[in-house]
Motif scaffolding. Structure first.
Motif, PDB file in Angstrom:
ATOM      1  N   GLU A 285       0.910  -1.201  -0.023  1.00 27.30           N
ATOM      2  CA  GLU A 285       0.001  -0.219  -0.163  1.00 27.30           C
ATOM      3  C   GLU A 285       0.866   1.272  -0.025  1.00 27.30           C
ATOM      4  O   GLU A 285       2.116   1.423   0.313  1.00 27.30           O
ATOM      5  CB  GLU A 285      -1.019   0.066   1.153  1.00 27.30           C
TER       6      GLU A 285
ATOM      7  N   GLN B 285       0.533   5.003   1.829  1.00 19.16           N
ATOM      8  CA  GLN B 285       0.196   5.765   2.530  1.00 19.16           C
ATOM      9  C   GLN B 285       0.074   7.071   2.455  1.00 19.16           C
ATOM     10  O   GLN B 285       1.332   7.742   2.171  1.00 19.16           O
ATOM     11  CB  GLN B 285       0.516   5.370   4.028  1.00 19.16           C
TER      12      GLN B 285
ATOM     13  N   LYS C 168      -5.262   5.703   2.407  1.00 16.99           N
ATOM     14  CA  LYS C 168      -4.458   4.645   1.971  1.00 16.99           C
ATOM     15  C   LYS C 168      -4.877   4.087   0.691  1.00 16.99           C
ATOM     16  O   LYS C 168      -6.086   3.883   0.095  1.00 16.99           O
ATOM     17  CB  LYS C 168      -4.529   3.265   2.761  1.00 16.99           C
TER      18      LYS C 168
END
Length: 661
Positions: free
Chosen positions: A117, A119, A132
């Motif tokens: 991911e 952020q 996210k």
């Protein structure tokens, strides 16, 4: 040293602290007590400083947060505790690759990649994750430099699935607005144009499975942010992609690609080629800040030549600048000058700075003992200069004139070495570069040496010096010239051919005579070669006979000669005499059994006692030789002296075997 895009602050780092300086007056704004900083940088507007230190662990074994974000204008720090209020956020960042946070153009948001991911944070609050973007296997990302707040993420090939580059609008992460899937992508470079409307993807593999390159394969893709266009850029020259960059106008980009000499081509935003520059050994392309000029250069392991082209005058070539060993090359903000420098630690010698006019003249030169970094102070690029950048040429600095006074005018180039037999002739095309009229380099798809010199010509055949010439029948095999081609052979080749033919005839004769029985069991006769002199025939036969039996060393003393003579007499007395008639050997009787033609190894004849006697006699001859050498004044080694001391033992052993002198 880092300078903000607005040239407000200058950032310098030492072993114990980071110093922020006002670029306009040179005053120190603040000092950050960060030790052993390996990487540092500014946010786009210069509001934040990001530092990265080597990963480490605390006393409890937990990872230390080595990535820190500092606020520039929140007061000056004088100690570690007083500096805590300057820290906006801190993170654990193990990898130095992609260590920095990426900010939007207005510093509203910043982002960093973690496992699977990306952020997002609000720049003033790095303690809480704002949003996210979940992408399985995400490896890299890039935030658009424009106002559209777009982000491109890259996920490599995984479990048989192709690699993918996806573009999202922040913060709408549910569906990508544009994407491109492809194979052969272990890592990528994501390059936005200044408007943030187009994205170039330079994909690269770690290994080239076709065997054409040691450095992997490179592929180029072009994506439109609105999803209306995506395509692979087809390049018409084999080889790697050396460099690709956008023009400041965001409407075209340049690519340097192919085996040397490389090809440089300009493309529009739809991937269509608009102009091709001349082939030359180049690997770098840089547009001037306002897009009027383009610099095509060859740095690194190339000669350092820079070609300047005027794009507003039908791509006319302005000049070629010689900047050997340059490790830094930058346009000035006004597009009128070019800075080149040689820095450490890439090169420890010839460090220095040079500034060139766009027309090719040297304006400034300064040699330094060690130079680590040099860059232009940024300026506003919103409006292009109205003056003529080529004329008039400014007056060079005195340092440039002094340097030019020490440079010797190059004489006529010596060129490549030519053997005497090739001098005064034209260079074969196989030894010319493609830009010099030679044949284009074509990789065979293999890294072996099965091709011609530098990849040119036919595959090399294995040739043995002195052998007869061979010709190719077109099927990959070779055919000898035979007897009809003797007239075309050189003297040496013809002589070697006759020797081989004579040797074949001699071997055939020896084989025939060796199988025929003889009355007196004498060694088979050897048919002499007709092409050799009597002396050579005798010597050759003598050496051959010695090689088939035991080696007869030459005696070195009278005592050795007597021992050898006695050994021969004993051997001859043990042999049964053959029947003789008037000095001629008689023919074998019909009732006699056929002779034994069993082949035995050399030296295998005689009883074990005879072999022992011969070995002892050989040792005596060696002892006699050592005595003669010592009598002549030669200094012997310890092992040789000990061997001489065994003479009595050898003689006693001979007596026990029944040997009498």
């Amino acid at each position: 040293m880092i300078i903000t895009a607005q040239a407000i602050f200058v950032l310098g780092s030492s072993e114990h602290r980071v110093t922020v300086i006002d670029a306009s007056v040179g005053h120190v704004i603040t000092t950050i007590p960060a030790q052993n900083v390996f990487e540092l940088g500014f946010s786009p507007l210069g509001s934040f400083i990001i530092t990265w230190q080597r990963p480490s662990k605390d006393e409890n074994g937990d990872a230390v947060k080595n990535l820190k974000v500092w606020s520039v204008l929140e007061g000056q720090a004088t100690g570690p505790r007083e500096a805590e209020h300057n820290i906006v956020g801190r993170f654990v960042q193990k990898s130095q690759t992609g260590w920095n946070l990426q900010y939007t153009y207005d510093e509203r948001y910043c982002a960093r990649v973690v496992t699977n991911e990306v952020q997002f944070y609000k720049s003033g609050d790095l303690g809480n994750v704002w949003n996210k973007l979940r992408v399985e296997g995400v490896l890299d990302f890039s935030v658009s430099p424009s106002e559209n707040h777009s982000i491109a993420v890259f996920a490599p090939e995984r479990k048989g699935q192709p690699a993918a580059v996806k573009v999202y609008n922040v913060p709408e992460f549910s569906t990508p607005v544009s994407q491109k899937k492809f194979f052969k992508g272990d890592k990528v470079q994501l390059k936005w144009n200044q408007k943030g409307t187009e994205l170039i993807v330079l994909a690269q593999t770690e290994v080239d499975k076709t065997g054409k390159s040691y450095y992997g394969e490179t592929t180029l893709y072009l994506l439109s942010v609105n999803g209306g266009f995506d395509s692979r850029i087809d390049l018409d020259k084999d080889g790697p992609i050396h460099d690709v960059t956008w023009s400041p106008n965001s409407l075209e980009f340049g690519v340097v690609y192919g085996y040397m000499p490389a090809k440089t081509t300009l493309f529009d935003v739809r991937g269509q080629a608009t102009h091709n520059f001349a082939l030359s050994p180049r690997n770098t392309i840089l547009f001037s800040p306002h897009g009027r000029f383009v610099l095509v250069a060859g740095f690194g392991n190339l000669a350092g030549q820079m070609d300047i082209y005027d794009l507003e005058k039908n791509y006319q070539k302005v000049c070629t600048i010689e900047a050997s060993n340059a490790s830094v090359c930058e346009w000035s903000p006004d597009g009128k000058y070019i800075l080149t420098a040689t820095t450490s630690p890439r090169l420890r010698v010839d460090n220095g700075v040079r500034i060139w006019h766009v027309g090719g003249a040297l304006m400034y030169n300064e040699d330094l003992q060690e130079l680590y970094h040099v860059t232009w102070r940024p300026q506003s690029q919103t409006k292009p200069p109205h003056e003529n950048l080529l004329h008039p040429v400014p007056t060079p600095h005195t340092s440039a004139l002094a340097y030019l006074g020490t440079v010797k005018t190059p004489s006529k180039p010596a060129g490549a070495y030519r053997p005497p037999g090739a001098r005064g002739q034209l260079t074969p095309l196989a030894f010319k570069r493609e830009d010099e009229g030679g044949a284009a380099y074509v990789s065979s798809g293999s890294l072996s040496l099965g091709i011609g010199v530098n990849g040119f010509g036919k595959p090399r055949k294995r040739e043995i010096p002195g052998t007869e010439a061979v010709s190719d029948n077109g099927n990959g095999t070779t055919i000898g010239n035979g007897a009809d081609g003797d007239d075309q052979l050189s003297k040496a080749a013809l002589k070697n051919k006759k020797k081989r033919e004579a040797k074949k005839a001699k071997d055939a004769a020896e084989k025939a005579t060796g199988l025929a029985p003889t009355a007196d069991n004498a060694p088979p006769a050897v048919t002499p070669s007709p092409g050799r002199s009597p002396e050579r025939r005798d010597r050759e036969g003598h050496e051959r006979n010695r090689s088939r039996g035991f080696v007869e060393p030459r005696p070195q003393s009278k005592q050795g000669q007597r021992n050898l003579r006695r050994s021969r007499e004993q051997q001859s007395s043990k042999l049964p005499p053959g029947p003789k008639t008037n000095g001629m050997s008689s023919a074998p009787a019909a009732s006699e059994p056929p002779p034994d033609l069993t082949v035995t190894s050399p030296g295998s004849g005689g009883s074990p006692q005879d072999k022992k006697v011969r070995a002892l006699l050989k040792k005596l001859r060696a002892i006699d030789d050592l005595k003669m050498r010592r009598a002549g004044g030669e200094k012997l080694e310890g092992t040789q002296i000990r061997k001489m001391d065994t003479e009595d033992e050898v003689r006693q052993e001979l007596d026990s075997l029944g040997w009498n002198e």
